[in-house]
Scaffold this motif. Structure first.
Motif, PDB file in Angstrom:
ATOM      1  N   LYS A 138      19.589  79.464  38.380  1.00 17.35           N
ATOM      2  CA  LYS A 138      19.236  79.001  37.030  1.00 17.35           C
ATOM      3  C   LYS A 138      19.121  77.482  36.897  1.00 17.35           C
ATOM      4  CE  LYS A 138      23.909  79.035  34.946  1.00 17.35           C
ATOM      5  NZ  LYS A 138      24.643  79.336  36.192  1.00 17.35           N
ATOM      6  N   ASP A 139      19.761  76.724  37.780  1.00 16.17           N
ATOM      7  CA  ASP A 139      19.720  75.264  37.667  1.00 16.17           C
ATOM      8  C   ASP A 139      18.937  74.590  38.799  1.00 16.17           C
ATOM      9  OD1 ASP A 139      21.297  75.230  35.335  1.00 16.17           O
ATOM     10  OD2 ASP A 139      23.126  75.425  36.531  1.00 16.17           O
ATOM     11  N   LEU A 140      18.244  75.346  39.623  1.00 13.89           N
ATOM     12  CA  LEU A 140      17.524  74.772  40.758  1.00 13.89           C
ATOM     13  C   LEU A 140      16.284  74.014  40.294  1.00 13.89           C
ATOM     14  CD1 LEU A 140      17.629  77.671  43.395  1.00 13.89           C
ATOM     15  CD2 LEU A 140      19.188  75.728  43.159  1.00 13.89           C
ATOM     16  N   ASP A 141      16.045  72.839  40.906  1.00 12.68           N
ATOM     17  CA  ASP A 141      14.808  72.129  40.611  1.00 12.68           C
ATOM     18  C   ASP A 141      13.681  72.711  41.467  1.00 12.68           C
ATOM     19  OD1 ASP A 141      15.027  71.063  43.200  1.00 12.68           O
ATOM     20  OD2 ASP A 141      15.936  69.195  42.483  1.00 12.68           O
ATOM     21  N   GLU A 142      12.482  72.182  41.312  1.00 10.21           N
ATOM     22  CA  GLU A 142      11.310  72.754  41.983  1.00 10.21           C
ATOM     23  C   GLU A 142      11.452  72.727  43.498  1.00 10.21           C
ATOM     24  OE1 GLU A 142       6.616  71.580  42.384  1.00 10.21           O
ATOM     25  OE2 GLU A 142       7.440  71.761  40.344  1.00 10.21           O
ATOM     26  N   ASP A 143      11.908  71.611  44.055  1.00 12.03           N
ATOM     27  CA  ASP A 143      12.038  71.509  45.514  1.00 12.03           C
ATOM     28  C   ASP A 143      13.059  72.509  46.056  1.00 12.03           C
ATOM     29  OD1 ASP A 143      10.141  69.570  46.299  1.00 12.03           O
ATOM     30  OD2 ASP A 143      11.426  67.967  45.523  1.00 12.03           O
ATOM     31  N   HIS A 144      14.140  72.692  45.333  1.00 14.34           N
ATOM     32  CA  HIS A 144      15.153  73.631  45.800  1.00 14.34           C
ATOM     33  C   HIS A 144      14.707  75.080  45.643  1.00 14.34           C
ATOM     34  CE1 HIS A 144      17.951  70.132  45.675  1.00 14.34           C
ATOM     35  NE2 HIS A 144      18.447  70.763  46.728  1.00 14.34           N
ATOM     36  N   VAL A 145      13.830  75.333  44.690  1.00 16.29           N
ATOM     37  CA  VAL A 145      13.239  76.676  44.586  1.00 16.29           C
ATOM     38  C   VAL A 145      12.343  76.926  45.793  1.00 16.29           C
ATOM     39  CG1 VAL A 145      11.622  78.135  43.301  1.00 16.29           C
ATOM     40  CG2 VAL A 145      13.365  76.824  42.069  1.00 16.29           C
ATOM     41  N   TYR A 146      11.491  75.956  46.104  1.00 17.10           N
ATOM     42  CA  TYR A 146      10.638  76.079  47.297  1.00 17.10           C
ATOM     43  C   TYR A 146      11.490  76.251  48.558  1.00 17.10           C
ATOM     44  CZ  TYR A 146       5.936  74.958  45.497  1.00 17.10           C
ATOM     45  OH  TYR A 146       4.710  74.997  44.877  1.00 17.10           O
ATOM     46  N   THR A 247      25.367  77.882  58.361  1.00 16.63           N
ATOM     47  CA  THR A 247      25.401  78.879  57.298  1.00 16.63           C
ATOM     48  C   THR A 247      26.677  79.712  57.372  1.00 16.63           C
ATOM     49  OG1 THR A 247      24.189  80.467  58.675  1.00 16.63           O
ATOM     50  CG2 THR A 247      22.891  79.057  57.222  1.00 16.63           C
ATOM     51  N   GLU A 248      27.047  80.295  56.235  1.00 16.18           N
ATOM     52  CA  GLU A 248      28.237  81.155  56.208  1.00 16.18           C
ATOM     53  C   GLU A 248      28.047  82.372  57.102  1.00 16.18           C
ATOM     54  OE1 GLU A 248      31.008  83.583  52.943  1.00 16.18           O
ATOM     55  OE2 GLU A 248      29.239  82.450  52.309  1.00 16.18           O
ATOM     56  N   LYS A 269      20.939  74.364  50.615  1.00 13.61           N
ATOM     57  CA  LYS A 269      21.606  75.169  49.594  1.00 13.61           C
ATOM     58  C   LYS A 269      22.719  74.309  49.025  1.00 13.61           C
ATOM     59  CE  LYS A 269      23.955  79.577  48.751  1.00 13.61           C
ATOM     60  NZ  LYS A 269      24.449  80.841  49.357  1.00 13.61           N
ATOM     61  N   LEU A 270      22.603  73.964  47.770  1.00 17.09           N
ATOM     62  CA  LEU A 270      23.511  73.006  47.160  1.00 17.09           C
ATOM     63  C   LEU A 270      24.973  73.396  47.363  1.00 17.09           C
ATOM     64  CD1 LEU A 270      21.571  72.369  43.826  1.00 17.09           C
ATOM     65  CD2 LEU A 270      21.700  70.870  45.822  1.00 17.09           C
ATOM     66  N   ASP A 271      25.767  72.418  47.800  1.00 17.60           N
ATOM     67  CA  ASP A 271      27.209  72.572  48.019  1.00 17.60           C
ATOM     68  C   ASP A 271      27.549  73.525  49.162  1.00 17.60           C
ATOM     69  OD1 ASP A 271      27.747  70.879  45.809  1.00 17.60           O
ATOM     70  OD2 ASP A 271      27.561  72.569  44.430  1.00 17.60           O
ATOM     71  N   HIS A 272      26.566  73.866  49.987  1.00 16.82           N
ATOM     72  CA  HIS A 272      26.831  74.781  51.097  1.00 16.82           C
ATOM     73  C   HIS A 272      26.349  74.213  52.441  1.00 16.82           C
ATOM     74  CE1 HIS A 272      27.501  77.644  47.831  1.00 16.82           C
ATOM     75  NE2 HIS A 272      28.173  78.362  48.709  1.00 16.82           N
ATOM     76  N   TYR A 273      25.060  73.869  52.538  1.00 17.41           N
ATOM     77  CA  TYR A 273      24.555  73.399  53.824  1.00 17.41           C
ATOM     78  C   TYR A 273      23.240  72.644  53.637  1.00 17.41           C
ATOM     79  CZ  TYR A 273      21.781  77.697  53.381  1.00 17.41           C
ATOM     80  OH  TYR A 273      20.958  78.694  52.912  1.00 17.41           O
ATOM     81  N   SER A 274      22.931  71.867  54.650  1.00 26.30           N
ATOM     82  CA  SER A 274      21.638  71.192  54.762  1.00 26.30           C
ATOM     83  C   SER A 274      21.176  71.368  56.200  1.00 26.30           C
ATOM     84  CB  SER A 274      21.760  69.712  54.408  1.00 26.30           C
ATOM     85  OG  SER A 274      20.529  69.044  54.591  1.00 26.30           O
TER      86      SER A 274
END
Length: 322
Positions: A138-146, A247-248, A269-274
């Protein structure tokens, strides 16, 4: 012996590339999911031990039903001889194997999200994305959706393509369908929540075990496919080796990292990994490239992994023809 299952594999891929999934009322995997959904309420209890044992039934009962019907199908086919048997065997196996694959379906879901983004409707894109990922969108911006779309496609190459093909190589349709049964159960109840923590443990554990080898092979095949597609295959391999364990899930990181390197992208993935060292700004082109990578990987995986497995199993006299 080898030619028939090989033809069935490529016919299944062709059907999936062209037509995608049948309607739910005709889809065996959907039937399995419905059976699992009906079982779960009866398996929940205040008893920890009961739920842990019941979690095994979530897999065993649907798998038994699947194996039983495939066994009956094999008996029917064995009553037929000659050219008719060959034609029916290849056609039926291809159609049923196709139902364990989800290439076109994944492509459709990805395109739906991208179409919403292109129309400037970020809220609709987030909602459509929530259908294919487990994270909060619900709070993802466009780049994070992609980014999430690219991650979902690359991760699901294993669940929806190479995993069922890998076990088809060893056990025919029995292997492909039991794999998809476990994978479906994991997607439904394999969560670490108070509701499913005990009932879903067996499905989640089984899925991790079954995907251990296919996920790693898939990552390597994605690197090879990147060479064919003239993507950055060196970076694909480097990032896969470096970031595969971020990743988990012990398995999801391999195809995701291979895709990130191939596309010169950074998946986050915010607060998880890059994952990856490339751009964090995405466009429709990145999604299209990932879809192409998925399709080429599925073909290459069939050629260099699955068919040799079938050849070995046939040589040993162990391959199951249904």
């Amino acid at each position: 012996m080898i030619a028939e299952p090989a033809l069935a594999i490529f016919l299944a891929l062709l059907i999936d590339f062209t037509f995608g999934d049948p309607k739910n009322k005709f889809h065996p995997t959907v039937w399995v999911g419905t059976l699992i959904a009906k079982l779960v309420p009866y398996l929940q209890s205040s008893s920890y031990k009961f739920e842990r044992l019941a979690g095994m039934c979530v897999i065993i009962i649907p798998a038994f039903v699947v194996v039983f019907f495939l066994f009956l199908l094999g008996m029917v086919l064995d009553m037929i001889t000659g050219l008719l048997y060959t034609i029916l065997s290849i056609s039926i196996v291809a159609i049923l194997l196709k139902t364990t694959l989800a290439i076109k379906g994944m492509e459709k879901h990805a395109i739906d999200v991208v179409s919403s983004l292109e129309a400037g409707n970020l809220d609709a894109a987030r909602e459509r994305l929530s259908m294919i990922v487990k994270r909060d969108t619900k709070d993802l911006d466009e780049d994070h959706v992609y980014s999430a779309v690219v991650e979902s496609i690359s991760e699901n190459i294993v669940d929806g393509v190479t995993g069922p093909l890998f076990y088809f190589g060893f056990f025919g349709l029995f292997g492909a369908f039991v794999y998809r049964t476990i994978n479906t159960a994991d997607s439904m109840v394999g969560y670490k929540t108070s509701i499913f923590r005990n009932v879903g443990w067996f499905a989640a554990t089984s899925d991790k075990i079954l995907n251990y080898i296919p996920s790693r092979l898939t990552g390597l095949v994605m690197v090879l496919s990147s060479i064919l597609l003239q993507n950055n295959w060196r970076e694909s391999y480097r990032i896969m080796i470096r970031d595969c364990k971020k990743t988990e899930s012990p398995n999801a990181g391999y195809p995701m990292a291979a895709a990130a390197g191939a596309l010169d992208a950074k998946l986050e993935k915010l607060d998880h990994y890059s994952i990856g060292d490339g751009t964090a700004h995405f466009s429709k082109k990145h999604v299209a490239s990932t879809i192409t990578l998925m399709k080429v990987t599925s073909i290459v995986f069939a050629v260099i992994i699955v068919i040799p497995i079938i050849s070995l199993m046939s040589y040993l006299g162990w391959w199951v023809h249904v």
